[in-house]
Design a protein around this motif. Sequence first.
Motif, short mmCIF file in Angstrom:
data_model
loop_
_atom_site.label_atom_id
_atom_site.label_comp_id
_atom_site.label_asym_id
_atom_site.label_seq_id
_atom_site.Cartn_x
_atom_site.Cartn_y
_atom_site.Cartn_z
N ILE A 99 -7.26 11.16 -5.62
CA ILE A 99 -8.61 11.56 -5.20
C ILE A 99 -9.44 10.34 -4.82
O ILE A 99 -9.99 10.25 -3.71
N THR A 100 -9.53 9.38 -5.72
CA THR A 100 -10.37 8.21 -5.47
C THR A 100 -9.66 7.12 -4.69
O THR A 100 -10.31 6.21 -4.14
N LYS A 101 -8.31 7.18 -4.65
CA LYS A 101 -7.47 6.16 -4.01
C LYS A 101 -7.56 4.81 -4.72
O LYS A 101 -7.15 3.78 -4.17
N LYS A 102 -8.05 4.82 -5.95
CA LYS A 102 -8.15 3.58 -6.72
C LYS A 102 -6.94 3.42 -7.63
O LYS A 102 -6.35 4.39 -8.08
N LYS A 103 -6.61 2.17 -7.93
CA LYS A 103 -5.49 1.85 -8.80
C LYS A 103 -5.85 2.10 -10.25
O LYS A 103 -6.88 1.63 -10.73
N VAL A 104 -4.99 2.86 -10.95
CA VAL A 104 -5.20 3.16 -12.37
C VAL A 104 -4.09 2.47 -13.16
O VAL A 104 -2.92 2.78 -13.00
N THR A 105 -4.47 1.53 -14.00
CA THR A 105 -3.49 0.83 -14.83
C THR A 105 -3.16 1.68 -16.06
O THR A 105 -4.06 2.25 -16.69
N ILE A 106 -1.87 1.80 -16.39
CA ILE A 106 -1.45 2.59 -17.54
C ILE A 106 -0.66 1.73 -18.52
O ILE A 106 -0.13 0.68 -18.16
N GLY A 107 -0.57 2.21 -19.77
CA GLY A 107 0.09 1.47 -20.84
C GLY A 107 -0.92 0.94 -21.82
O GLY A 107 -1.99 0.45 -21.43
N LYS B 101 0.81 -1.22 0.00
CA LYS B 101 0.00 0.00 0.00
C LYS B 101 0.84 1.27 0.00
O LYS B 101 0.31 2.36 -0.19
N SER B 102 2.14 1.15 0.21
CA SER B 102 2.99 2.35 0.23
C SER B 102 3.34 2.82 -1.18
O SER B 102 3.77 3.96 -1.37
N VAL C 179 10.62 1.55 -11.63
CA VAL C 179 10.72 2.76 -10.80
C VAL C 179 9.41 2.89 -10.05
O VAL C 179 8.33 2.72 -10.65
N VAL C 180 9.49 3.17 -8.76
CA VAL C 180 8.28 3.36 -7.96
C VAL C 180 8.36 4.68 -7.21
O VAL C 180 9.44 5.18 -6.91
N PHE C 181 7.18 5.26 -6.96
CA PHE C 181 7.03 6.36 -6.02
C PHE C 181 6.44 5.75 -4.76
O PHE C 181 5.38 5.13 -4.81
N ARG C 182 7.10 5.93 -3.63
CA ARG C 182 6.66 5.31 -2.39
C ARG C 182 6.38 6.38 -1.33
O ARG C 182 7.15 7.32 -1.18
N ASN C 183 5.28 6.19 -0.59
CA ASN C 183 4.97 7.15 0.46
C ASN C 183 5.47 6.68 1.82
O ASN C 183 5.10 7.18 2.84
#
Length: 237
Positions: free
Chosen positions: A212-220, A60-61, A233-237
Amino acid sequence: MRILVLLFIAVSSLGFYIGSEKKTISVEKKKSKTGNNYTIIYQNTCEMEFVDKRPAEDDKSIQLCIAAAFTQLDNYKIDGAYLCKGKINNEKGVNHSVGGALKIVNGKASIFPTNKGKLITGKFLKDLSAQKASFFQQIQLVSNGNASSFKDKAHFQRRAIVIFKNGKTAIVECAESLLLANFSNDLVEFGAQNALYTDMGGWDEGFYIDPITKKKVTIGLMKTHTAYQSNWVVFRN
């Protein structure tokens, strides 16, 4: 005294809330002068990481995850020399056909040219290792505010790690299929100081968590080689 204690708790809670809110990405939609549509995903105060093991789906991070360096087609290993948190890998496999690289130290990225890999010596890698840095090679699209020159004729959806002139770092992805030259020029228009390509084509699957929605958005768009992706590469909170 009781009022002061309650006030302290309220202020502390507010500070915690604000701090937590900052530890997330933000997403902007933008159109270039040439009419191309883009999604810009800002790192904000998340930490950037480069990893050679697929991140767990239930982590979840992670706020964003994309393929980064190219993957070799003959063995599905990472193309070029690289480091993950100070560990040197594929030191003898420096890629001399791509001219850029990304370094991550303490969650912050920098993008720079490697003179077609000539900069990447044993000493250079050891210096990075001493910094506990992560590092990988890729195509540099923008250098010091100037678009690189390309003669490619293949149209693909494009994605890049971009450091803007205002100091912000983001992942920028086009909706349309473009030439590298078109993509690079659009990045300059948007204020890119330095930009590094990331693996696309069949390797383009990634995701981000909508702030905003906290939902997972798949890209590509293609996503045919997701199972063979070798690095992220990840962005981690």
